[in-house]
Design a protein around this motif. Structure first.
Motif, mmCIF file in Angstrom:
data_model
loop_
_atom_site.group_PDB
_atom_site.id
_atom_site.type_symbol
_atom_site.label_atom_id
_atom_site.label_comp_id
_atom_site.label_asym_id
_atom_site.label_seq_id
_atom_site.Cartn_x
_atom_site.Cartn_y
_atom_site.Cartn_z
ATOM 1 N N CYS A 105 39.239 37.869 68.622
ATOM 2 C CA CYS A 105 39.155 37.011 67.442
ATOM 3 C C CYS A 105 38.060 35.963 67.658
ATOM 4 O O CYS A 105 38.013 35.318 68.696
ATOM 5 C CB CYS A 105 40.502 36.331 67.210
ATOM 6 S SG CYS A 105 40.416 34.979 66.015
ATOM 7 N N LEU A 145 37.704 33.128 66.399
ATOM 8 C CA LEU A 145 38.197 31.745 66.336
ATOM 9 C C LEU A 145 38.965 31.365 67.605
ATOM 10 O O LEU A 145 38.657 30.371 68.255
ATOM 11 C CB LEU A 145 39.075 31.578 65.094
ATOM 12 C CG LEU A 145 39.279 30.132 64.633
ATOM 13 C CD1 LEU A 145 37.967 29.502 64.203
ATOM 14 C CD2 LEU A 145 40.300 30.064 63.501
ATOM 15 N N CYS A 146 39.968 32.226 67.970
ATOM 16 C CA CYS A 146 40.803 31.851 69.122
ATOM 17 C C CYS A 146 40.515 32.682 70.360
ATOM 18 O O CYS A 146 41.112 32.465 71.406
ATOM 19 C CB CYS A 146 42.284 31.992 68.761
ATOM 20 S SG CYS A 146 42.763 33.702 68.468
ATOM 21 N N CYS A 167 44.436 39.137 63.585
ATOM 22 C CA CYS A 167 44.665 38.284 64.748
ATOM 23 C C CYS A 167 46.173 38.089 64.897
ATOM 24 O O CYS A 167 46.855 37.680 63.961
ATOM 25 C CB CYS A 167 43.956 36.944 64.562
ATOM 26 S SG CYS A 167 44.165 35.902 66.010
ATOM 27 N N CYS A 186 46.699 30.845 65.272
ATOM 28 C CA CYS A 186 45.310 30.958 64.785
ATOM 29 C C CYS A 186 45.284 31.039 63.264
ATOM 30 O O CYS A 186 46.124 31.684 62.651
ATOM 31 C CB CYS A 186 44.662 32.202 65.390
ATOM 32 S SG CYS A 186 42.947 32.390 64.874
ATOM 33 N N GLN A 200 42.766 32.267 61.589
ATOM 34 C CA GLN A 200 42.056 33.481 61.183
ATOM 35 C C GLN A 200 43.051 34.644 61.194
ATOM 36 O O GLN A 200 43.536 35.022 62.250
ATOM 37 C CB GLN A 200 40.911 33.758 62.176
ATOM 38 C CG GLN A 200 40.019 34.895 61.790
ATOM 39 C CD GLN A 200 38.753 34.433 61.062
ATOM 40 O OE1 GLN A 200 38.194 33.396 61.392
ATOM 41 N NE2 GLN A 200 38.356 35.174 60.050
HETATM 42 ZN ZN LIG Z 1 42.501 34.269 66.164
#
Ligand SMILES: [Zn+2]
Length: 535
Positions: A38, A40-41, A77, A82, A84
């Protein structure tokens, strides 16, 4: 798998099908890595949400355009913290998100841009199977990131011209890595000083002999020692030496000319007194024959009824001569030489004036008349034409004056080079030059000492050398020494340290080449990018 490695695709991308079409090659590719992280995370996920297709232009294959139809996936995800929920898998080394061109395709366009220029780049790219535009090429080059400022211990700085002699910029070279580190749009001290104020760890700056870069280094990098460039030093020394040599060679030339003139005047007078030399006799004979032929032509033309003016034009002699010949009735023999001897005592003057560049015989005749000469114009003319070293009709005399040993510029070249670098002939010329005058001899010794000091990096000898020049009474070298004295520390460093601007000059040459390929409307920023990222 084989096709995958043939196309050199990143790991996890597999070629499913290759189709050769009229327009090129279409390649179906699927991504097969079981997981993706992912964005984002950074949590890996194996939960495929859906598939979608991306169409990408890739580098040409054997001149054929390549289009990739890439099936990629969206993942969910699974990290509950998260935000996202769904993300598309990333192929960071291969293609940017949303891009329609692969990274390596873009890099090829950039390389073409760096090696050529906008328009030429488009043409070259087309040959290589890459379809692009001038704007894209320029944008790719301009998008190249500036190199992050790194530590530069030894900096070379010099100027270059945008337009010869009109506008100048500054080039900065890391003398250790041998790379251009920046270009500046002018050669003002303040611009360069501001650049040097960056945290670069500058230890030494190699620069020309001008004041701008000296003051820039003093302001911008006071901790760095300054080195005056050795090439510029030699150039300045050469200019001083050329002045000295030109002065002496001119005197020498005058002296030689005078000697020849005196000799000639003497020879002429003694010929008069004794007998005309056989050579002169032959010359007189052939001149008489020529004159006789002219006379006969005049008479013949008169018989067919031509006017005097027309005859003069036709035969190529003066109208007054035609008139007097027709009036004479018979061929008028020249008066014996002895009668024309009025000119004798004016000969040295005449030779000198001719040697000074006054080749207007009528003008010279007038000058003689003003001085009291009572002879004829013809007598003046004949003497000049026949006897002067530069006499037009007597090439035998032009060899009387030996060619000069060397021009002052050639002599500078001989004096500045180390003796062992000269061929035997050059060494002999050098030795002859030195014999011309004690000042030349002394100048040679001093210049050679400087050259040795420069070549062997013996900066510690500079003070002693300056003392010698001070007591030498050679004004040209003293003026060079005065310049050195003003910039003595830098000169001494230049004569001691290994660094110099030779490499910078090399980069300036390369820059000129790039400049000639054109950087057109994009101006200095594009030139800068192209030089900094030059291949
Ligand atoms: Zn994520």
């Amino acid at each position: 798998m084989e096709e995958t490695s043939l196309l050199s695709l990143p790991e996890g991308m597999v070629v499913e099908q290759i189709q050769i079409t009229e327009n090129g090659i279409s390649v179906e590719v699927v991504a097969t890595t079981p997981t993706s992280c992912c964005p984002l995370c950074s949590e890996p996920s194996s939960s495929i949400h859906c598939h979608y297709r991306r169409v990408l232009r890739d580098v040409p294959c054997a001149g054929r355009r390549v289009q990739l139809f890439l099936t990629v996936r969206k993942f969910s995800c699974r990290n509950p913290l998260c935000q996202q929920k769904v993300f598309a898998e990333r192929l960071p080394a291969f293609v940017e998100p949303w891009a329609r061109l692969t990274i390596r395709y873009c890099q090829q366009i950039t390389s073409i841009g760096l090696a050529t220029c906008g328009k030429g780049g488009v043409r070259l790219a087309a040959r290589l199977g890459i379809q692009t535009t001038r704007q894209t090429i320029l944008r790719r080059v301009m998008d190249l990131p500036d190199l992050p400022p790194a530590s530069i211990l030894y900096l070379g700085i010099d100027d270059f011209s945008f337009r010869r002699g009109y506008r100048f910029g500054t080039i900065l070279v890391n003398l250790e890595s041998r790379r251009v580190v920046d270009l500046l749009p002018d050669r003002e001290a303040e611009t360069s000083a501001a650049w040097m104020r960056k945290p670069l760890d500058l230890m030494a700056v190699s620069r020309d002999r001008g004041g701008e870069y000296a003051s820039a280094a003093r302001e911008g990098a006071p901790q760095a020692i300054q080195c005056a460039d050795r090439f510029h030093l030699l150039k300045n020394l050469g200019e001083a030496l050329e002045g000295l040599l030109a002065r002496h060679l001119a005197t020498q030339c005058k002296r030689e000319t005078q000697a020849i003139l005196d000799e000639q005047a003497l020879a002429w007078q003694s010929q008069r007194a004794v007998r005309i030399s056989p050579k002169l006799e032959r010359l007189q004979q052939s001149r008489r024959e020529e004159r006789l032929a002219h006379y006969e032509q005049v008479i013949a033309l008169r018989k067919v009824g031509l006017s005097q003016a027309a005859i003069a034009r036709q035969v190529g002699i003066g109208a007054s001569t035609v008139q007097s010949w027709l009036a004479a009735g018979t061929f008028p023999e020249r008066k014996p030489r002895e009668q024309a001897s009025h000119v004798d005592r004016y000969l040295p003057y005449l030779f000198q004036r001719w040697e000074d560049g006054c080749h207007n015989i009528a003008g010279l005749f007038r000058e003689l008349v003003e001085q009291g000469y009572q002879g004829s114009y013809e007598s003046v003319r004949d003497n000049l034409v026949r006897l002067l070293p530069t006499g037009r009709k007597n090439p035998a005399h032009s060899s009387l004056k030996s060619p000069p040993l060397a021009t002052s510029r050639q002599a500078v070249f001989l004096f500045l080079r180390r003796l062992e670098k000269l061929c035997v002939e050059e060494q002999e010329t050098g030795a002859k030059l030195r014999q011309l005058h004690s000042e030349i001899d002394l100048a040679y010794d001093l210049v050679q000492q400087f050259v040795q000091m420069l070549h062997n990096r013996r900066g510690e000898c500079l003070d002693a050398w300056l003392d010698q020049v001070a007591s030498s009474e050679l004004p040209e070298l003293q003026s060079f020494a005065a310049g050195v004295e003003k910039d003595k520390d830098a000169v001494k460093n230049g004569l001691t340290w290994w660094i110099n601007n030779g490499m910078v000059e090399g980069h300036v040459t390369k820059l000129k080449l790039i400049k000639r390929q054109g950087y057109g409307k994009a101006g200095f920023p594009l030139l800068r990018k192209r030089v900094l990222h030059a291949l």
